[in-house]
Scaffold this active site. Structure first.
Site, PDB file in Angstrom:
ATOM      1  N   HIS A  11      -7.433  -6.080   0.155  1.00  0.00           N
ATOM      2  CA  HIS A  11      -5.954  -5.433  -0.069  1.00  0.00           C
ATOM      3  C   HIS A  11      -4.709  -5.955   0.938  1.00  0.00           C
ATOM      4  CE1 HIS A  11      -4.027  -1.510  -0.341  1.00  0.00           C
ATOM      5  NE2 HIS A  11      -4.060  -1.371   1.013  1.00  0.00           N
ATOM      6  N   SER A  71       1.007  -1.278   0.023  1.00  0.00           N
ATOM      7  CA  SER A  71      -0.123   0.040   0.138  1.00  0.00           C
ATOM      8  C   SER A  71       0.927   1.244  -0.123  1.00  0.00           C
ATOM      9  CB  SER A  71      -1.078  -0.043   1.426  1.00  0.00           C
ATOM     10  OG  SER A  71      -2.093   0.820   1.032  1.00  0.00           O
ATOM     11  N   ASP A 114      -9.376  -6.181  -4.316  1.00  0.00           N
ATOM     12  CA  ASP A 114      -8.799  -5.124  -3.535  1.00  0.00           C
ATOM     13  C   ASP A 114      -9.680  -3.691  -3.711  1.00  0.00           C
ATOM     14  OD1 ASP A 114      -7.285  -3.054  -2.494  1.00  0.00           O
ATOM     15  OD2 ASP A 114      -5.635  -3.507  -2.958  1.00  0.00           O
TER      16      ASP A 114
END
Length: 319
Positions: free
Chosen positions: A259, A100, A231
């Site tokens: 995610h 991320s 995601d």
């Protein structure tokens, strides 16, 4: 390896405590977590890898056990912070694994310090397109700081659980984990650092930082992309954008994962990571070659291709 080996340690850099976990021996792997998270997200992987590698997992400034000052929380500043931490640990070169926000920091690290980056592993990474979940856009909006303290209270957590489940904001395997992170927003310094970090990369229109224009520079740096097909935080179509923009990159999609593919299926993630490390030689920095890439710039065809890829993937898995 005993869990005590992964207890957080600290180094003071530029006057601020930087927490990190470090163990093992051999080639160095640097693990970077996402926004609002901390180094503990990698613990299962660290324990499995420490027998063959030196593993380092810092808490980014403003996160976990690291200091939370009024400071620069930009992606570039985080990349510099990683360089400085590694220098204090007498580590010159690393394979960077980033999730991320950590993926955006990993790309920035490779761009700013190519001589120190052996490989890149990007997991549900930010920085490859504007798309991001609307809740993050709202959190970055003016006045959001007045609401965030409420998110860690029990009634708010219960409401968020129902809301997220109803709208499928997170996969079931991610939801409980994410909600425990929301509870930290009750702490003023943590909340302030979260907002500064978020607003450095996201505004009401989506992600602000976009590395696609520099992804061609990863030519010669072995790169692995890992994404969950479900995601909803960073749309999985970004994986295809990055794959096309990064010459020679490998792409693996985790069918049905959200995610956090490294948490939803850690055994598969570990298998893919080990395979990638075994099959790819570390990049060797060549200043003349780097200069040639910069002068040539991004290929014209690549600009067209990346603009045409939707946020939703057209394939479910593979490399």
């Amino acid at each position: 390896m005993l869990p005590e080996a992964f207890a957080p340690q600290t180094r003071v850099i530029h006057g601020y405590e930087r927490a990190y976990r470090m163990a093992g021996r051999g080639p160095v792997l640097l693990f970077l977590h996402g926004i609002g998270d901390d180094s503990s997200t990698w613990l299962d992987l660290l324990e499995s890898l420490a027998g063959d590698f030196t593993v380092i997992a810092p808490d980014l400034l403003g996160h976990g056990f690291s200091a939370k000052p009024r400071a620069d929380y930009s992606v570039a500043a985080y990349a510099c912070g990683m360089r400085d931490l590694l220098t204090t640990l007498d580590v010159d070169r690393v394979t960077v694994v980033g999730h991320s926000l950590g993926g955006g920091v990993a790309m920035q690290f490779a761009y700013q310090f190519p001589e120190r980056c052996e490989r890149l592993v990007l997991v549900g990474s930010g920085g490859v397109g504007a798309g991001v979940h609307p809740l993050l856009r709202l959190a970055a909006a003016p006045g959001a700081g007045l609401v965030l303290p409420l998110l860690g209270t029990p009634p708010a957590v219960a409401a968020l659980r129902g809301f997220a489940g109803l709208l499928r904001v997170f996969e079931d395997t991610d939801l409980d984990y994410v909600l425990t992170r929301y509870a930290r927003l009750l702490e003023r310094d943590t909340r302030s650092a979260f907002l500064r970090t978020l607003r450095s990369v996201v505004d009401w229109r989506g992600q602000v930082v976009n590395m696609l224009d520099r992804c061609y520079l990863t030519e010669g740096i072995p790169t692995l992309l890992v994404w969950g097909t479900e995601d909803s935080v960073v749309p999985s179509g970004h994986a295809l954008r990055a794959h096309r923009a990064m010459p020679g990159s490998r792409l693996v999609l985790f069918e049905g994962a959200g995610h956090f593919p490294h948490r939803s299926d850690p055994e598969r993630f570990l298998e893919i990571l080990r395979e990638f490390l075994a099959e790819t030689p570390p990049a060797q920095y060549d200043r003349a070659r780097w200069g040639k890439l910069l002068r040539a710039g991004r290929p014209q065809q690549q600009r067209l291709d990346t603009a045409e890829i939707p946020d939703a993937p057209t394939v479910s898995s593979g490399t």
